[in-house]
Design a protein around this motif. Sequence first.
Motif, mmCIF file in Angstrom:
data_model
loop_
_atom_site.group_PDB
_atom_site.id
_atom_site.type_symbol
_atom_site.label_atom_id
_atom_site.label_comp_id
_atom_site.label_asym_id
_atom_site.label_seq_id
_atom_site.Cartn_x
_atom_site.Cartn_y
_atom_site.Cartn_z
ATOM 1 N N SER A 36 0.849 -1.181 0.000
ATOM 2 C CA SER A 36 0.000 0.000 0.000
ATOM 3 C C SER A 36 0.896 1.246 0.000
ATOM 4 N N GLY A 37 0.617 2.194 -0.882
ATOM 5 C CA GLY A 37 1.430 3.401 -0.972
ATOM 6 C C GLY A 37 2.663 3.254 -1.842
ATOM 7 N N ALA A 38 2.835 2.091 -2.469
ATOM 8 C CA ALA A 38 4.024 1.868 -3.300
ATOM 9 C C ALA A 38 3.995 2.691 -4.585
ATOM 10 N N THR A 133 8.892 -0.759 -3.801
ATOM 11 C CA THR A 133 9.067 0.397 -2.926
ATOM 12 C C THR A 133 9.230 -0.079 -1.489
ATOM 13 N N CYS A 138 6.845 3.728 1.727
ATOM 14 C CA CYS A 138 5.387 3.628 1.667
ATOM 15 C C CYS A 138 4.744 4.223 2.911
ATOM 16 N N ARG A 141 4.885 7.973 2.937
ATOM 17 C CA ARG A 141 3.885 8.564 2.039
ATOM 18 C C ARG A 141 2.495 8.481 2.681
#
Length: 202
Positions: A36-38, A133, A138, A141
């Motif tokens: 998640s957030g990559a 990432t 991640c 972010r």
Amino acid sequence: MSEQETIVWHQHTVTKASRAALKQQKPAVLWFTGLSGAGKSTIAGALEGKLAELGYHTYLLDGDNVRHGLCRDLGFSQQDRRENIRRIGELAALMVDAGLIVLTAFISPHRSERDLVRHMLPEGEFIEVFVNTDLAVCEARDPKGLYQRARRGEITQFTGIDSVYEAPLNPDIDLPAGEETLDQLVQRCLEALHQRGIVATS
């Protein structure tokens, strides 16, 4: 005889090959996986935009979007997550049959789930794209604030925190998303698609 045994695949006159020929392209599924957030949705969206500019027929399936309709009845248990990926794989396979280049953006944390989708498609039509990432990037972010909630214990079984993410062992495309610009990452994808004969230009 069971009801399942009475179901036969109906072969239509207009074939996958003819649909692809009309679109002048080679259909495939680009399966973006990562934490998640990559940057999965961001990169997939930018790549789809570039492919559209080049005249290719595409469709982008995003994890949050399918939860609003196709998979709205599913939760986040291991069983439901697997069913979520299975449904998306079946849908992507139908879209490929329609001659499209399909882009998907899903965490899909388990290799077995991704392999499940790979085996739904003919050889070479499933392209695993690892948005590589680091967890620290991640979490920094954290666009939806999910990592903060997971750290506080408000969300359990969150991938990367208290639930495992199995990174691809040999992805078809490996994107160092914490190190390169969006344009560079999109260019990497285009070059890989060109090498596979899916697009005519890189």
